[in-house]
Write an enzyme that holds these catalytic residues in place. Structure first.
Site, short mmCIF file in Angstrom:
data_model
loop_
_atom_site.label_atom_id
_atom_site.label_comp_id
_atom_site.label_asym_id
_atom_site.label_seq_id
_atom_site.Cartn_x
_atom_site.Cartn_y
_atom_site.Cartn_z
N GLU A 115 0.85 -1.20 0.00
CA GLU A 115 0.00 0.00 0.00
C GLU A 115 0.88 1.24 0.00
O GLU A 115 2.08 1.16 0.28
CB GLU A 115 -0.90 -0.01 1.24
CG GLU A 115 -2.01 -1.04 1.15
CD GLU A 115 -2.97 -0.99 2.33
OE1 GLU A 115 -2.57 -0.54 3.42
OE2 GLU A 115 -4.10 -1.44 2.16
N HIS A 237 -9.74 10.84 4.26
CA HIS A 237 -9.68 10.10 3.01
C HIS A 237 -10.18 11.04 1.92
O HIS A 237 -11.19 11.71 2.11
CB HIS A 237 -10.57 8.85 3.09
CG HIS A 237 -10.30 7.88 1.98
ND1 HIS A 237 -10.74 8.09 0.70
CD2 HIS A 237 -9.63 6.72 1.97
CE1 HIS A 237 -10.34 7.09 -0.06
NE2 HIS A 237 -9.66 6.24 0.69
N ARG A 283 -2.35 10.90 -0.56
CA ARG A 283 -3.70 11.08 -0.02
C ARG A 283 -3.94 12.47 0.60
O ARG A 283 -4.93 13.13 0.30
CB ARG A 283 -3.86 10.01 1.07
CG ARG A 283 -5.23 9.77 1.53
CD ARG A 283 -5.19 8.76 2.64
NE ARG A 283 -5.46 7.42 2.16
CZ ARG A 283 -5.81 6.41 2.96
NH1 ARG A 283 -5.89 6.58 4.26
NH2 ARG A 283 -6.07 5.22 2.47
N HIS A 344 -11.28 10.05 8.49
CA HIS A 344 -11.05 8.60 8.36
C HIS A 344 -10.38 7.97 9.59
O HIS A 344 -10.70 6.85 9.96
CB HIS A 344 -10.17 8.40 7.13
CG HIS A 344 -10.02 6.99 6.68
ND1 HIS A 344 -11.10 6.16 6.47
CD2 HIS A 344 -8.93 6.25 6.39
CE1 HIS A 344 -10.67 4.96 6.06
NE2 HIS A 344 -9.36 5.01 6.02
N ARG A 379 -0.73 8.62 9.89
CA ARG A 379 -0.72 7.15 10.00
C ARG A 379 -0.30 6.51 8.69
O ARG A 379 -0.80 6.88 7.62
CB ARG A 379 -2.12 6.68 10.37
CG ARG A 379 -2.28 5.18 10.33
CD ARG A 379 -3.73 4.79 10.43
NE ARG A 379 -4.49 5.16 9.26
CZ ARG A 379 -5.34 4.35 8.61
NH1 ARG A 379 -5.52 3.11 9.05
NH2 ARG A 379 -6.00 4.75 7.56
C1 FAD Z 1 -13.57 2.21 6.04
C2 FAD Z 1 -12.36 1.90 6.88
C3 FAD Z 1 -11.32 1.15 6.34
C4 FAD Z 1 -10.18 0.87 7.11
N1 FAD Z 1 -9.21 0.06 6.61
C5 FAD Z 1 -8.14 -0.28 7.39
C6 FAD Z 1 -7.15 -1.19 6.94
O1 FAD Z 1 -7.25 -1.73 5.84
N2 FAD Z 1 -6.11 -1.49 7.76
C7 FAD Z 1 -5.97 -0.91 9.00
O2 FAD Z 1 -4.98 -1.20 9.71
N3 FAD Z 1 -6.91 -0.07 9.47
C8 FAD Z 1 -7.98 0.26 8.71
N4 FAD Z 1 -8.93 1.11 9.20
C9 FAD Z 1 -8.80 1.59 10.58
C10 FAD Z 1 -9.11 0.45 11.55
O3 FAD Z 1 -10.22 -0.27 11.06
C11 FAD Z 1 -9.44 0.98 12.95
O4 FAD Z 1 -8.43 1.87 13.37
C12 FAD Z 1 -9.51 -0.18 13.96
O5 FAD Z 1 -10.40 -1.16 13.50
C13 FAD Z 1 -9.95 0.32 15.32
O6 FAD Z 1 -10.19 -0.79 16.14
P1 FAD Z 1 -10.58 -0.57 17.66
O7 FAD Z 1 -10.69 -1.91 18.26
O8 FAD Z 1 -9.66 0.42 18.27
O9 FAD Z 1 -12.01 0.15 17.60
P2 FAD Z 1 -13.36 -0.24 16.82
O10 FAD Z 1 -13.21 -1.41 15.95
O11 FAD Z 1 -13.87 1.01 16.23
O12 FAD Z 1 -14.32 -0.71 18.01
C14 FAD Z 1 -14.79 0.20 18.97
C15 FAD Z 1 -15.65 -0.56 19.94
O13 FAD Z 1 -15.93 0.26 21.06
C16 FAD Z 1 -17.31 0.25 21.34
N5 FAD Z 1 -17.65 1.50 22.02
C17 FAD Z 1 -17.33 2.76 21.64
N6 FAD Z 1 -17.78 3.64 22.55
C18 FAD Z 1 -18.40 2.92 23.52
C19 FAD Z 1 -19.08 3.25 24.71
N7 FAD Z 1 -19.26 4.52 25.12
N8 FAD Z 1 -19.60 2.24 25.47
C20 FAD Z 1 -19.47 0.95 25.09
N9 FAD Z 1 -18.83 0.58 23.95
C21 FAD Z 1 -18.31 1.55 23.19
C22 FAD Z 1 -17.95 0.06 19.98
O14 FAD Z 1 -19.28 -0.40 20.10
C23 FAD Z 1 -17.00 -0.97 19.38
O15 FAD Z 1 -17.32 -2.25 19.89
C24 FAD Z 1 -10.08 1.39 8.44
C25 FAD Z 1 -11.14 2.13 8.98
C26 FAD Z 1 -12.26 2.39 8.21
C27 FAD Z 1 -13.39 3.18 8.83
#
Ligand code: FAD
Length: 534
Positions: A115, A237, A283, A344, A379
Site C-alpha cells: 500500500e 480520506h 492522499r 477517516h 498514520r
Molecule cells: C472504512 C475503513 C477502512 C479501514 N481500513 C483499514 C485497513 O485496511 N487497515 C488498518 O490497519 N486499518 C484500517 N482502518 C482503521 C481500523 O479499522 C481501525 O483503526 C480499527 O479497527 C480500530 O479498532 P478498535 O478496536 O480500536 O475500535 P473499533 O473497531 O472502532 O471498536 C470500537 C468498539 O468500542 C465500542 N464503544 C465505543 N464507545 C463505547 C461506549 N461509550 N460504550 C461501550 N462501547 C463503546 C464500539 O461499540 C465498538 O465495539 C479502516 C477504517 C475504516 C473506517
C-alpha cells in the site's frame, strides 16, 4: 438500579483491540466485554486493506520502521514504532492461530499486498474484507470462552475512579453504563478497566467511519483526568461518495490509480495546479486540494470521473462501487461520481505507554482510542490494526502480572432523582448537526487561526448547552455521544491552535512550514481547569 456487576477486567469496546485483549487474558480471569451497539459495529469490521507486518523474508523490521517514521513526519516516537513493528509477526501469527482466513496465494503462502507509503509487500489481508474476517473470527472465539462475558447495546457513560468516590489512593474501579435495551443505568466494577472504544471521526460532517466513532473513550479518559495527545492529526480520506442516501461509502484510491480524473463542478481538471503528480499525489495532498476547491467555490462536492474507461473494465475492477453507485442512480461507466473528502482516522488519543497504561492506575487504553506514539503526525496505511493487536497483547501481559488481589470498592448507585424525561430532543439533533458542520468548515483539512478561534467560541457555547441538558434530563445514547463529541471537538480545536506549524495531517495557512523540532501536543483537563480555561 441493579447492584453493580463485578469482574476482574472490564473491557469497553469489542473491536480488534478489545477482543484481542480479552482473548489474550488467562481463562482464570472473569472478563466483561462491552459494546454500545452490536458487537461488530466498530470500525474493525469496515477495514478493507489489511494488517501491516514484517512477514516476507525480503522485508525487514528496519524498513517497516523507516516507512512508519517517514509517514509520521518527525513526530513518531521511535521506541514505540520499533516496539510495534518488532512484535508484528507474532501478533499476526496470533490472528492466524485464532483462525482468521487470510488470503493465500498458492494454497500455502499468504498473499501480501503493498500500500501507499510501504517500501515492501507487507499487508496481510482477507480479500478486500479483512475487517469482517477479523471481527467474525474474534467474536466467535470470544463466544466460545466461558470466562468472557459479552454485553451488547450497553453504552459507557463515565469512568469511576477512587478519586471520584472520595476514596484514598487513585485508580479506575469501573464505569457507569446505559443499558440501551431497558434504558436503565447500571454500574460495572472491575480491578482493571480498558478503553478500546475506537476513534472520533464522527466529529466531522463527512466520515468514512461507522456511526459509533464518537470518541467516547477519549472523552471519558479526558474527564477522568488522563492526558490526551496529538488530536489535531486527523486523517482524511480524499474521496467518499457524496449522496444524501449514501453514508460513509469510500471510493477507493484505486479509481484514481486506474486513471480517474478529479473534476470541478464545471468539468475542469484541477489537481495539476496542486501537484505535478496530479490525481496520483499522496492522499493528504489530494484531500487538501479538494477541500481548497470546495471552499473556494462554495461547492457541496467535486467529481471523480472514470467513465472514459471501458464499461467492462470498470465493472470487473470496481464491482462494489459500480453496484453501489448504480443503486443510487449514478452509472460510473457514463458519468462522474460526486465525492467529498471524509474524516477517516484519529491519530491522537489517550496517552499510553507500551503496555497501554494511561495516567490513571488500572486504566488502559488500546487501539484507535490510544496515542502510543506509533503514528506521529500521519498514520501509515494498515498500521492501525497492527497497533490494536500489539498493544492489546502487551496490555494483557501487564494486567495478568499486576491484577490486584483485592476486589474493587463498592460503587454508589446512579442518582437519577434530579432529572426528568426530555421533550426537547430536537436540541440534541440540532447540536449534533451544528457541531459536525462547524468542525468540518472551521477545523477541517486546511486550517487558519481565525477559523479555529471561531470554532473555539462555538464549542464553548455548545458545551454549556449540552452540559445543562445532561444535568437536567435522563441520559440517552444520542446525548451521551454528543457530550463526548463536544469534548473531543474542544480537544481538537485547542490542539490545533497550540500547534504553530504545519506538519503531517495538520495544515495551517498561517503557519505553512514545519518547525525545526517536533513536539507532541499534550492536553489535560485538570490543568486547563486550574488555569480557569475550562
Ligand atoms: C472504512 C475503513 C477502512 C479501514 N481500513 C483499514 C485497513 O485496511 N487497515 C488498518 O490497519 N486499518 C484500517 N482502518 C482503521 C481500523 O479499522 C481501525 O483503526 C480499527 O479497527 C480500530 O479498532 P478498535 O478496536 O480500536 O475500535 P473499533 O473497531 O472502532 O471498536 C470500537 C468498539 O468500542 C465500542 N464503544 C465505543 N464507545 C463505547 C461506549 N461509550 N460504550 C461501550 N462501547 C463503546 C464500539 O461499540 C465498538 O465495539 C479502516 C477504517 C475504516 C473506517
Amino acid at each position: 438500579m441493579n447492584q453493580p456487576l463485578s469482574f476482574d477486567v472490564l473491557i469497553i469496546g469489542s473491536g480488534a483491540a478489545g477482543l484481542t485483549l480479552a482473548l489474550s487474558l488467562p481463562d482464570s480471569m472473569d472478563v466483561a466485554i462491552i459494546s454500545k451497539d452490536a458487537l461488530d459495529a466498530g470500525s474493525t469490521r469496515w477495514a478493507q486493506g489489511g494488517v501491516a507486518g514484517v512477514l516476507d523474508e525480503t522485508d525487514t523490521v528496519e524498513a517497516h520502521v523507516d516507512d512508519t517514521l517517514d509517514a509520521g513526519a518527525g513526530l513518531c516516537h521511535e521506541p514505540a514504532v520499533k516496539f510495534t513493528v518488532s512484535h508484528s509477526q507474532a501478533a499476526i501469527q496470533w490472528l492466524i492461530d485464532q483462525g482468521v482466513p487470510f488470503t493465500r496465494e498458492d494454497g500455502e503462502h499468504f498473499h501480501l499486498t503493498r500500500e501507499g507509503g510501504h517500501s515492501a509487500r507487507r499487508i496481510i489481508h482477507a480479500a478486500d474484507a479483512t475487517g469482517i474476517a477479523i471481527s467474525d473470527t474474534l467474536i466467535q472465539r470470544a463466544r466460545e470462552k466461558s470466562n468472557l462475558h459479552l454485553f451488547d447495546h450497553y453504552i459507557a457513560i463515565d469512568l469511576i475512579t477512587r478519586e471520584k468516590l472520595g476514596l484514598d489512593g487513585s485508580g479506575c474501579v469501573g464505569a457507569y453504563f446505559l443499558n440501551k435495551k431497558n434504558k436503565s443505568v447500571e454500574a460495572i466494577r472491575a480491578k482493571s478497566v480498558a478503553l478500546a472504544t475506537g476513534g472520533a471521526s464522527k466529529v466531522y460532517l463527512y466520515t468514512s467511519n461507522p456511526d459509533g466513532a464518537s470518541g467516547d473513550g477519549i472523552a471519558m479518559a479526558w474527564r477522568a483526568g488522563c492526558r490526551i495527545a496529538n488530536m489535531e492529526f486527523n486523517q482524511f480520506h480524499p474521496t467518499c461518495l457524496y449522496h444524501p442516501m449514501a453514508k460513509s461509502f469510500l471510493i477507493t484510491e484505486a479509481v484514481r490509480g486506474e486513471g480517474g480524473h478529479l473534476l470541478l463542478p464545471d468539468g475542469d481538471r484541477f489537481m495539476e495546479r496542486f501537484d505535478a503528480r496530479g490525481e496520483l499525489a499522496p492522499r493528504d495532498i489530494v484531500a487538501r486540494a479538494i477541500d481548497h476547491e470546495m471552499k473556494r467555490l462554495g461547492a457541496d462536492c467535486l467529481y471523480l470521473d472514470i467513465s472514459h474507461k471501458p464499461a467492462d473494465f470498470l465493472k470487473q475492477h470496481f464491482p462494489t462501487i459500480y453496484e453501489r453507485c448504480l443503486k443510487l442512480g449514478i452509472d460510473i461507466t457514463k458519468e462522474p461520481i460526486p465525492v467529498v473528502p471524509a474524516s477517516h482516522y484519529t491519530c491522537g488519543g489517550v496517552v499510553t505507554d507500551e503496555y497501554g497504561r494511561t495516567d490513571i492506575e488500572h486504566l488502559y487504553a488500546i487501539g484507535e482510542t490510544a496515542c502510543t506514539g506509533l503514528h506521529g503526525a500521519n498514520r501509515l496505511a494498515s498500521n492501525s490494526l497492527l497497533e490494536c493487536l500489539v498493544y492489546a497483547r502487551s496490555a494483557a501481559e501487564h494486567i495478568t502480572q499486576n491484577l490486584s488481589q483485592l476486589d474493587a470498592p463498592e460503587i454508589p448507585v446512579w442518582d437519577a432523582s434530579q432529572v426528568t424525561n426530555s421533550d426537547e430532543n430536537v436540541v440534541i439533533s440540532h447540536n449534533w448537526d451544528e457541531l459536525r458542520r462547524f468542525m468540518w468548515d472551521y477545523v477541517g483539512i486546511v486550517r487558519t487561526t481565525k477559523r479555529l478561534v471561531r470554532a473555539k467560541h462555538r464549542v464553548k457555547l455548545l458545551r454549556q448547552e449540552i452540559q445543562e441538558f445532561y444535568s437536567h434530563y435522563e441520559v440517552t445514547s444520542d446525548l451521551l455521544e454528543l457530550r463526548n463529541l463536544v469534548d473531543v471537538a474542544e480537544i481538537i480545536i485547542r490542539s490545533a491552535l497550540q500547534r504553530k506549524e504545519s506538519r503531517g495531517l495538520h495544515y495551517s495557512l498561517d503557519y505553512p512550514a514545519p518547525l525545526p523540532r517536533a513536539f507532541d501536543t499534550l492536553l489535560s483537563a485538570k490543568y486547563l481547569k486550574e488555569l480557569g480555561e475550562l
